[in-house]
Design a protein around this motif. Structure first.
Motif, PDB file in Angstrom:
ATOM      1  N   LEU A  90       0.870  -1.184   0.000  1.00 22.64           N
ATOM      2  CA  LEU A  90       0.000   0.000   0.000  1.00 22.64           C
ATOM      3  C   LEU A  90       0.903   1.229   0.000  1.00 22.64           C
ATOM      4  CD1 LEU A  90      -2.532  -1.220   2.714  1.00 22.64           C
ATOM      5  CD2 LEU A  90      -2.982  -1.012   0.258  1.00 22.64           C
ATOM      6  N   GLN A 142      -0.420  -0.491  -7.211  1.00 24.99           N
ATOM      7  CA  GLN A 142      -1.482   0.512  -7.201  1.00 24.99           C
ATOM      8  C   GLN A 142      -2.810  -0.074  -7.648  1.00 24.99           C
ATOM      9  OE1 GLN A 142      -0.280   4.107  -9.172  1.00 24.99           O
ATOM     10  NE2 GLN A 142       1.339   4.461  -7.685  1.00 24.99           N
ATOM     11  N   SER A 143      -2.784  -1.238  -8.243  1.00 23.32           N
ATOM     12  CA  SER A 143      -4.011  -1.932  -8.618  1.00 23.32           C
ATOM     13  C   SER A 143      -4.464  -2.787  -7.434  1.00 23.32           C
ATOM     14  CB  SER A 143      -3.747  -2.837  -9.831  1.00 23.32           C
ATOM     15  OG  SER A 143      -4.779  -3.796  -9.964  1.00 23.32           O
ATOM     16  N   GLY A 144      -5.738  -2.639  -7.066  1.00 20.19           N
ATOM     17  CA  GLY A 144      -6.295  -3.469  -5.998  1.00 20.19           C
ATOM     18  C   GLY A 144      -6.520  -4.904  -6.442  1.00 20.19           C
ATOM     19  N   ARG A 188      -2.066  -6.103  -6.725  1.00 18.63           N
ATOM     20  CA  ARG A 188      -1.405  -6.080  -5.419  1.00 18.63           C
ATOM     21  C   ARG A 188      -1.365  -7.493  -4.817  1.00 18.63           C
ATOM     22  NH1 ARG A 188      -4.267  -2.050  -3.333  1.00 18.63           N
ATOM     23  NH2 ARG A 188      -5.548  -3.096  -1.780  1.00 18.63           N
ATOM     24  N   ARG A 211      -9.725   0.309  -6.790  1.00 19.33           N
ATOM     25  CA  ARG A 211      -9.335   1.333  -5.811  1.00 19.33           C
ATOM     26  C   ARG A 211     -10.558   2.012  -5.208  1.00 19.33           C
ATOM     27  NH1 ARG A 211      -4.045   3.376  -7.815  1.00 19.33           N
ATOM     28  NH2 ARG A 211      -4.776   5.509  -7.933  1.00 19.33           N
ATOM     29  N   ASN A 245     -13.692   2.945  -2.648  1.00 20.89           N
ATOM     30  CA  ASN A 245     -13.734   3.225  -1.211  1.00 20.89           C
ATOM     31  C   ASN A 245     -14.480   2.153  -0.432  1.00 20.89           C
ATOM     32  OD1 ASN A 245     -12.400   5.828  -0.947  1.00 20.89           O
ATOM     33  ND2 ASN A 245     -14.069   6.616  -2.207  1.00 20.89           N
ATOM     34  N   ASN A 247     -14.685   1.773  -9.876  1.00 25.33           N
ATOM     35  CA  ASN A 247     -13.652   1.271 -10.790  1.00 25.33           C
ATOM     36  C   ASN A 247     -13.613   2.121 -12.069  1.00 25.33           C
ATOM     37  OD1 ASN A 247     -12.016  -1.173 -10.163  1.00 25.33           O
ATOM     38  ND2 ASN A 247     -13.981  -1.892  -9.388  1.00 25.33           N
ATOM     39  N   ASP A 263      -9.119  -7.268  -1.172  1.00 23.77           N
ATOM     40  CA  ASP A 263      -8.985  -5.828  -0.994  1.00 23.77           C
ATOM     41  C   ASP A 263      -9.864  -5.330   0.160  1.00 23.77           C
ATOM     42  OD1 ASP A 263      -8.423  -3.177  -1.473  1.00 23.77           O
ATOM     43  OD2 ASP A 263      -9.489  -3.070  -3.377  1.00 23.77           O
TER      44      ASP A 263
END
Ligand code: F0G
Length: 438
Positions: free
Chosen positions: A63, A71-73, A76, A96, A98, A122, A239
């Protein structure tokens, strides 16, 4: 060196496709969606080799990294997706969205804690981007030139956008007149060829599978029948759970249509548990629209032989207007694994829940709101405890279906939370009259 150490890389040669029904194995380097026995295929990750090599700390340490994969959920968590090189990966990046917690919505649902993971945030506005980044990466590895899907609109938008990124040709088969305008607009704009089928989603799904089977077209199918799509969609839970500090909620609620996500969530949870990243399993709560609920009916019948039958689907949540879900067998396994629940909600309840989510400033498309409507109904019925900690998945963005918003808020008599636009003459008196009347 890719991702982990040499040992992991060597062991990854054992990644393969495995039939969920008969256990037959197939190599990864050929396009294949079903076993010779007809069963659906899973990507079998080499969990034994990965055990001890991956940890919460490994993922948490990424992170804030500037590596595009971190940076890609999705990427990662790349050790759990396969052995792609950085150059092969087709990413925007995605994943990414919320994780919201809103006290009003927690109270509205009637639970102890409620988090909403927003997959509508997305790049193309739905969770499909997570499946598509992996599916398109695999398509490129296989040397595919043309990719295709059947879609109620979100898959086609994601297919079109990721195909454009990868430089591939995309074909989108959609049910004519049954897809929200914004989704068609995205698919057209990103450059896919949009083929409107005179029939429903299920007819388009049957057709695209026939197209993919015919070798002369050389088409690689990127619906969620494709096991690589589900590998990407597993990361919704990786994630979200990472966002919760790896604390497992009591239940995870999601809408069910073609049941790709349900299947992916079962696989994700099994892998996290087997690798020791989580210490217990949450219950999956799958919510279907009452008019498109073959999975809920099979669940009510105890998944006994003959309890599943395709239906003619009807709901204004067009994303989940699906009567013959492709991933039914693997979704059934996910419910069995987690002691899950499958339930239904009517369109009115979906739209009320959507109005509540929208008015909290979060917003989502109708299918996504089935999640909250379902949780509320289950608590009211005593099927979920009122102190439950629940993670809900919002699958698509509010702007995906503007028509549904305008119709709901403009209805007479006004439904709960109605907020219709007002029209006045361009005078201060008119404004005064209007505000006084309020
Ligand atoms: N929510 C949204 C916003 C969707 O677009 C979909 C599926 C679902 C939920 C259901 O997910 O199929 O994994 O059970 N949309 C597909 C499409 C069918 O073509 O865009 P599922």
């Amino acid at each position: 060196m890719r991702g982990g150490g040499a040992m992991v890389t060597a062991e990854r040669a054992t990644v393969r496709l495995v039939c969920a029904e008969c256990g037959a194995g197939y190599p990864l380097d050929q396009p294949r969606y079903r076993c010779d026995c007809g069963g659906l295929l899973d990507v079998r990750q080499p969990l034994d080799a990965l055990r001890g090599q991956i940890s919460r700390e490994l993922f948490d340490g990424r992170l804030g990294s500037r590596d595009r994969r971190d940076q890609s959920g999705v990427w990662r968590f790349r050790e759990l997706l396969g052995d792609y090189t950085p150059e092969e990966i087709v990413t925007k990046p995605e994943g990414r969205g919320n994780l919201y917690e809103d006290e009003r919505l927690t109270a509205w649902a009637g639970v102890g804690r409620l988090w909403l993971k927003h997959e509508g945030e997305n790049p193309t506005g739905s969770f499909k981007d997570r499946g598509m980044t992996v599916g398109m990466t695999q398509a490129r590895r296989l040397g595919a030139r043309t990719v295709a899907c059947a879609s109620s609109g979100n898959t086609s938008a994601a297919l079109a956008a990721y195909a454009a990124t990868a430089g591939l040709t995309a074909l989108a088969f959609v049910p004519e007149g049954k897809v929200a305008l914004a989704k068609i607009a995205q698919t057209v704009a990103y450059g896919a060829r949009v083929i409107q089928v005179r029939g429903d989603f299920d007819a388009a799904m049957r057709l695209v599978q026939e197209v993919a089977r015919a070798p002369e077209y050389g088409v690689y199918l990127l619906n969620s029948i494709n096991p690589f799509r589900l590998e990407g969609q597993k990361t919704i839970l990786f994630d979200a759970l990472q966002g919760l500090g790896w604390c497992v909620p009591d239940a995870i609620a999601l809408p069910g249509g073609n049941l790709g996500n349900t299947a992916a969530f079962g696989k994700a949870l099994a892998e996290l548990r087997d690798l020791g990243l989580i210490d217990r399993l949450p219950r999956l709560v799958v919510v279907q629209a009452a008019g498109a609920a073959p999975f809920a009916r099979a669940f009510a019948g105890g998944f006994a032989a003959g309890s599943f039958a395709a239906v003619r689907a009807e709901t204004l949540a067009t994303a989940i207007r699906i009567g013959d879900p492709v991933s039914y067998p693997r979704a059934r396994r996910a419910i069995a694994l987690t002691g899950g629940i499958v339930t239904t909600v009517g369109d009115e309840a979906i739209m009320r829940a959507k109005a509540a989510i929208d008015a909290a400033g979060i917003g989502c498309e109708p299918a996504s709101a089935a999640t909250l409507a379902g949780v509320r109904a289950l608590v009211a019925a005593g099927a979920l405890p009122a102190d439950a900690a629940v993670l809900g998945i919002l699958t698509g963005h509010l702007l995906k279906d503007g028509e549904a918003v305008v119709v709901y808020h403009g209805a007479t008599p006004p439904p709960p939370g109605a907020n219709p636009p007002l029209t006045i003459d361009p005078t201060l008196d008119a404004v005064k009259a209007l505000l006084d009347a309020r």
